[in-house]
Design a protein around this motif. Sequence first.
Motif, short mmCIF file in Angstrom:
data_model
loop_
_atom_site.label_atom_id
_atom_site.label_comp_id
_atom_site.label_asym_id
_atom_site.label_seq_id
_atom_site.Cartn_x
_atom_site.Cartn_y
_atom_site.Cartn_z
N SER A 1 0.85 -1.19 0.00
CA SER A 1 0.00 0.00 0.00
C SER A 1 0.88 1.24 0.00
O SER A 1 2.11 1.15 0.13
N GLN A 2 0.26 2.41 -0.11
CA GLN A 2 1.03 3.65 -0.03
C GLN A 2 1.73 3.76 1.33
O GLN A 2 2.82 4.34 1.42
N LEU B 1 -4.57 -0.34 -3.79
CA LEU B 1 -4.58 0.76 -4.77
C LEU B 1 -5.99 1.10 -5.19
O LEU B 1 -6.37 2.28 -5.24
N GLU C 1 -7.79 2.77 -2.24
CA GLU C 1 -7.37 4.16 -2.05
C GLU C 1 -7.93 5.05 -3.16
O GLU C 1 -8.25 6.22 -2.93
N GLU D 1 -9.20 8.99 -3.54
CA GLU D 1 -8.28 9.93 -4.17
C GLU D 1 -8.45 10.02 -5.69
O GLU D 1 -7.89 10.93 -6.30
N THR E 1 -3.98 8.27 -7.64
CA THR E 1 -3.46 7.17 -6.83
C THR E 1 -2.32 6.47 -7.55
O THR E 1 -1.29 6.15 -6.94
N ASN F 1 0.66 8.63 -7.23
CA ASN F 1 1.22 8.57 -5.88
C ASN F 1 2.13 7.36 -5.72
O ASN F 1 3.23 7.44 -5.12
N TYR F 2 1.70 6.20 -6.22
CA TYR F 2 2.52 5.00 -6.13
C TYR F 2 3.82 5.15 -6.91
O TYR F 2 4.90 4.73 -6.46
N ILE G 1 6.28 7.15 -4.95
CA ILE G 1 6.90 6.35 -3.90
C ILE G 1 8.02 5.48 -4.48
O ILE G 1 9.11 5.38 -3.92
#
Length: 247
Positions: A203-204, A226, A229, A233, A238, A241-242, A245
């Motif tokens: 996960s995030q 994902l 989330e 979002e 999303t 965001n991944y 990361i």
Amino acid sequence: MTLLSVNLNKIAVLRNSRGGTEPDICRAAQTCIENGCGGITVHPRPDMRHVRPEDVRALAAMLRGRVEYNIEGNPFAPPRGGYPGLIALAREVRPTQVTLVPDGDGQITSDHGFDLSNDLERLRPLVDELNAIGCRVSLFVDSGPQDFAAAKALGVQRIEIYTGPYAEAFAEGEPDAVLADCAATARLAQQAGLAVNAGHDLSQANLGTFKAAIPGLAEVSIGHALIGEALYEGLASTVRNYLQILR
């Protein structure tokens, strides 16, 4: 950079709960691709409770030449109804990668990997066939020492570390021991000439810590967290965001 492969099973679960065609799994894949993901994953099961063979075929048509396509599943589950079997599907659509997973019909989700000391001979003809049709072969494994050299000699190219125990330990605030086991497993596999993927309950929240501990991590396959989330979002943000990361 570690490749992000988005697992779209949960899109199919939502669609199947109502019937019809919405949400559209190919449109979800398109959104993920437009926002930078490097792969799409599906895990068709014989009971067809989420991704179905027709989804596998439709995604293959739209993904070819664009991003990697990873199909997961139990190669020993026999054909039934409209499900032709994992190897038959791979033979038909020629995905980039096939990830072999020892999941049974009664499992809600995958919860363990292959034991290479016992399973490799059963897997040999399947690995040979997948290599012959041009699919990269990855084996889903638990963290811990295994005979990765024998897997490499068999024609396997990658392993996917089952990260469910890591995610659980992370949530409990005590990830260090399990993370160390995963890192040691990755080193042993890489020393044997295998590339290392990872997946399950990433996960995030926990991905960055895992990524930092596994140098050379080739790919993560992420679906449940994902998509969950993304309900808050949005799918596009999303995915971005991944990717941030993983950078």
